[in-house]
Scaffold this motif. Structure first.
Motif, PDB file in Angstrom:
ATOM      1  N   VAL A 227       0.866  -1.175   0.000  1.00  0.00           N
ATOM      2  CA  VAL A 227       0.000   0.000   0.000  1.00  0.00           C
ATOM      3  C   VAL A 227       0.903   1.225   0.000  1.00  0.00           C
ATOM      4  O   VAL A 227       1.637   1.468   0.967  1.00  0.00           O
ATOM      5  CB  VAL A 227      -0.928   0.015   1.230  1.00  0.00           C
ATOM      6  N   THR A 228       0.876   1.970  -1.080  1.00  0.00           N
ATOM      7  CA  THR A 228       1.826   3.064  -1.244  1.00  0.00           C
ATOM      8  C   THR A 228       1.181   4.284  -1.912  1.00  0.00           C
ATOM      9  O   THR A 228       0.185   4.160  -2.632  1.00  0.00           O
ATOM     10  CB  THR A 228       3.029   2.601  -2.077  1.00  0.00           C
ATOM     11  N   SER A 229       1.784   5.456  -1.683  1.00  0.00           N
ATOM     12  CA  SER A 229       1.352   6.683  -2.363  1.00  0.00           C
ATOM     13  C   SER A 229       2.276   7.005  -3.533  1.00  0.00           C
ATOM     14  O   SER A 229       2.113   8.036  -4.185  1.00  0.00           O
ATOM     15  CB  SER A 229       1.334   7.863  -1.368  1.00  0.00           C
ATOM     16  N   GLU A 230       3.251   6.116  -3.785  1.00  0.00           N
ATOM     17  CA  GLU A 230       4.191   6.290  -4.906  1.00  0.00           C
ATOM     18  C   GLU A 230       4.179   5.042  -5.803  1.00  0.00           C
ATOM     19  O   GLU A 230       5.208   4.410  -6.038  1.00  0.00           O
ATOM     20  CB  GLU A 230       5.608   6.529  -4.371  1.00  0.00           C
ATOM     21  N   PRO A 231       3.019   4.698  -6.314  1.00  0.00           N
ATOM     22  CA  PRO A 231       2.904   3.421  -7.051  1.00  0.00           C
ATOM     23  C   PRO A 231       3.731   3.363  -8.332  1.00  0.00           C
ATOM     24  O   PRO A 231       4.308   2.325  -8.648  1.00  0.00           O
ATOM     25  CB  PRO A 231       1.414   3.328  -7.368  1.00  0.00           C
ATOM     26  N   ASP A 232       3.787   4.467  -9.067  1.00  0.00           N
ATOM     27  CA  ASP A 232       4.513   4.449 -10.337  1.00  0.00           C
ATOM     28  C   ASP A 232       6.004   4.218 -10.125  1.00  0.00           C
ATOM     29  O   ASP A 232       6.637   3.422 -10.834  1.00  0.00           O
ATOM     30  CB  ASP A 232       4.276   5.757 -11.098  1.00  0.00           C
ATOM     31  N   THR A 247       0.430  -5.882 -10.379  1.00  0.00           N
ATOM     32  CA  THR A 247      -0.924  -5.361 -10.578  1.00  0.00           C
ATOM     33  C   THR A 247      -1.183  -4.215  -9.612  1.00  0.00           C
ATOM     34  O   THR A 247      -0.844  -4.319  -8.424  1.00  0.00           O
ATOM     35  CB  THR A 247      -1.976  -6.465 -10.353  1.00  0.00           C
ATOM     36  N   LYS A 248      -1.783  -3.118 -10.125  1.00  0.00           N
ATOM     37  CA  LYS A 248      -2.115  -1.966  -9.288  1.00  0.00           C
ATOM     38  C   LYS A 248      -3.625  -1.880  -9.104  1.00  0.00           C
ATOM     39  O   LYS A 248      -4.389  -2.070 -10.041  1.00  0.00           O
ATOM     40  CB  LYS A 248      -1.602  -0.671  -9.918  1.00  0.00           C
ATOM     41  N   VAL A 249      -4.034  -1.564  -7.874  1.00  0.00           N
ATOM     42  CA  VAL A 249      -5.456  -1.403  -7.552  1.00  0.00           C
ATOM     43  C   VAL A 249      -5.621  -0.096  -6.786  1.00  0.00           C
ATOM     44  O   VAL A 249      -4.929   0.133  -5.786  1.00  0.00           O
ATOM     45  CB  VAL A 249      -5.982  -2.578  -6.694  1.00  0.00           C
ATOM     46  N   ASP A 250      -6.523   0.745  -7.234  1.00  0.00           N
ATOM     47  CA  ASP A 250      -6.778   2.007  -6.537  1.00  0.00           C
ATOM     48  C   ASP A 250      -7.440   1.745  -5.196  1.00  0.00           C
ATOM     49  O   ASP A 250      -8.301   0.871  -5.062  1.00  0.00           O
ATOM     50  CB  ASP A 250      -7.674   2.916  -7.384  1.00  0.00           C
ATOM     51  N   ALA A 251      -7.049   2.536  -4.177  1.00  0.00           N
ATOM     52  CA  ALA A 251      -7.594   2.358  -2.834  1.00  0.00           C
ATOM     53  C   ALA A 251      -7.667   3.718  -2.133  1.00  0.00           C
ATOM     54  O   ALA A 251      -7.139   4.724  -2.624  1.00  0.00           O
ATOM     55  CB  ALA A 251      -6.730   1.393  -2.028  1.00  0.00           C
ATOM     56  N   GLU A 252      -8.336   3.714  -0.982  1.00  0.00           N
ATOM     57  CA  GLU A 252      -8.471   4.939  -0.193  1.00  0.00           C
ATOM     58  C   GLU A 252      -8.362   4.603   1.276  1.00  0.00           C
ATOM     59  O   GLU A 252      -8.968   3.639   1.753  1.00  0.00           O
ATOM     60  CB  GLU A 252      -9.822   5.602  -0.479  1.00  0.00           C
ATOM     61  N   LYS A 259      -5.893   9.125  -1.024  1.00  0.00           N
ATOM     62  CA  LYS A 259      -5.836   8.176  -2.122  1.00  0.00           C
ATOM     63  C   LYS A 259      -4.551   7.354  -2.044  1.00  0.00           C
ATOM     64  O   LYS A 259      -3.466   7.909  -1.872  1.00  0.00           O
ATOM     65  CB  LYS A 259      -5.897   8.907  -3.461  1.00  0.00           C
ATOM     66  N   LYS A 260      -4.693   6.049  -2.149  1.00  0.00           N
ATOM     67  CA  LYS A 260      -3.555   5.141  -2.117  1.00  0.00           C
ATOM     68  C   LYS A 260      -3.660   4.168  -3.290  1.00  0.00           C
ATOM     69  O   LYS A 260      -4.679   4.100  -3.986  1.00  0.00           O
ATOM     70  CB  LYS A 260      -3.525   4.345  -0.804  1.00  0.00           C
ATOM     71  N   THR A 261      -2.611   3.408  -3.484  1.00  0.00           N
ATOM     72  CA  THR A 261      -2.618   2.356  -4.491  1.00  0.00           C
ATOM     73  C   THR A 261      -2.076   1.076  -3.880  1.00  0.00           C
ATOM     74  O   THR A 261      -1.079   1.106  -3.141  1.00  0.00           O
ATOM     75  CB  THR A 261      -1.757   2.741  -5.710  1.00  0.00           C
TER      76      THR A 261
END
Length: 306
Positions: A227-232, A247-252, A259-261
């Motif tokens: 769970v990160t705020s720097e997914p890219d 795989t990336k999934v949007d989350a909160e 907003k997290k990923t």
């Protein structure tokens, strides 16, 4: 031929096509391996396998000589598989019954036909109970594991566990364990000794662990949920270092509402530490959860691009 008969014939031909030659070959090997482990290591020193196999071994010792292990394996297992037909399906039932017949046939061949003396002691381990328990359990576990991996089963008690465990409010594993504990207690009373049933628990443990290895694989992978705020940045670095996709999934965040990923990433156990270092260097606040996965299957497209 009437339309009803034609439909029936076509129905069974379609089901026959579902039977795979590879599965039949592997289930044959599984039955032979299981028979070898039980008749060469366990039965000669009166150790007991688990489930219906162990029950059959006990009954063969308590009944006249013409009621052999092979007979009890078929008599006890086949009705259980048929009973579970609706729950498990016709293909599984066919594979399971076939495997038990192979197991029963080769148990009879090893005991009564082949020039192998298994009447008093194990031909390979003698009367050493620990060796017989460990190797007998491991070898029979290989057979059971192969049977499960290729669509069948070696023991009808597992089918009963699937059917009744949920109704009793327990897990399938607990159901099987309770059955085996009761079986070994009964064996202890009939043997008038607790040494053999206690060593049989070692057999059960060795078989159980071996089944896990065969069914789920020796080298289990690790699934990281990041769970990160720097997914890219995290994905780019992990992809470069490990040459693997993710795989990336949007989350909160439920509390922070930020907003997290979530990044799903599979690594082997030797790569976990390096993966954590890479992620925390990019995002020190990243939350990482590691779980074990048994098998990882890739699509043909992924395999081709690799």
């Amino acid at each position: 031929m009437s339309n009803i008969k034609k439909e029936t014939v076509l129905k069974y031909l379609k089901k026959f096509k579902l039977i795979k030659l590879r599965n039949i070959i592997m289930l044959t090997i599984a039955g032979i391996i299981n028979a070898f482990g039980v008749t060469v290591f366990l039965a000669p020193v009166k150790l007991y396998d688990s489930g219906i196999s162990g029950t059959s071994m006990l009954l063969s010792q308590l009944t006249p000589d013409y009621l052999t292990l092979s007979i009890f394996l078929v008599l006890l297992n086949v009705p259980l598989f048929i009973f579970g037909l609706k729950k498990q399906g016709e293909l599984f039932t066919f594979y399971a019954i076939y495997t038990v017949f192979v197991y029963s046939l080769f148990a009879w061949l090893i005991t009564d036909v082949f020039p192998i003396d298994v009447s008093i002691a194990s031909p390979l381990a003698g009367t050493d109970l620990l060796l017989c328990a460990v190797f007998g359990g491991a070898i029979s576990g290989i057979g059971s594991g192969l049977a499960i991996r290729y669509g069948g089963a070696m023991d009808g008690i597992e089918v009963m566990a699937v059917i009744f465990a949920k109704k009793l409010g327990i897990t399938v594993g607990t159901f099987v364990m309770i059955y085996n504990v009761v079986l070994y207690i009964i064996c202890g009373f009939f043997c008038d000794s607790w040494i053999l049933p206690l060593y049989s628990i070692v057999t059960y443990a060795a078989a159980l662990k071996t089944v896990d290895f065969i069914v789920e694989g020796f080298d289990r992978a690790k699934c990281a949920m990041i769970v990160t705020s720097e997914p890219d940045k995290v994905c780019k670095k992990l992809s470069t270092v490990f040459e693997s996709g993710m795989t990336k999934v949007d989350a909160e965040g439920a509390y922070s509402m930020q907003k997290k990923t979530i990044v799903y990433f599979v690594v082997n156990r030797f790569q976990v530490a390096k993966m954590k270092d890479i992620v925390h260097k990019i995002d020190p606040k990243a939350f990482i959860m590691i779980s074990e996965v048994a098998d990882v299957f890739k699509s043909n497209e992924q395999l081709g691009n690799k």
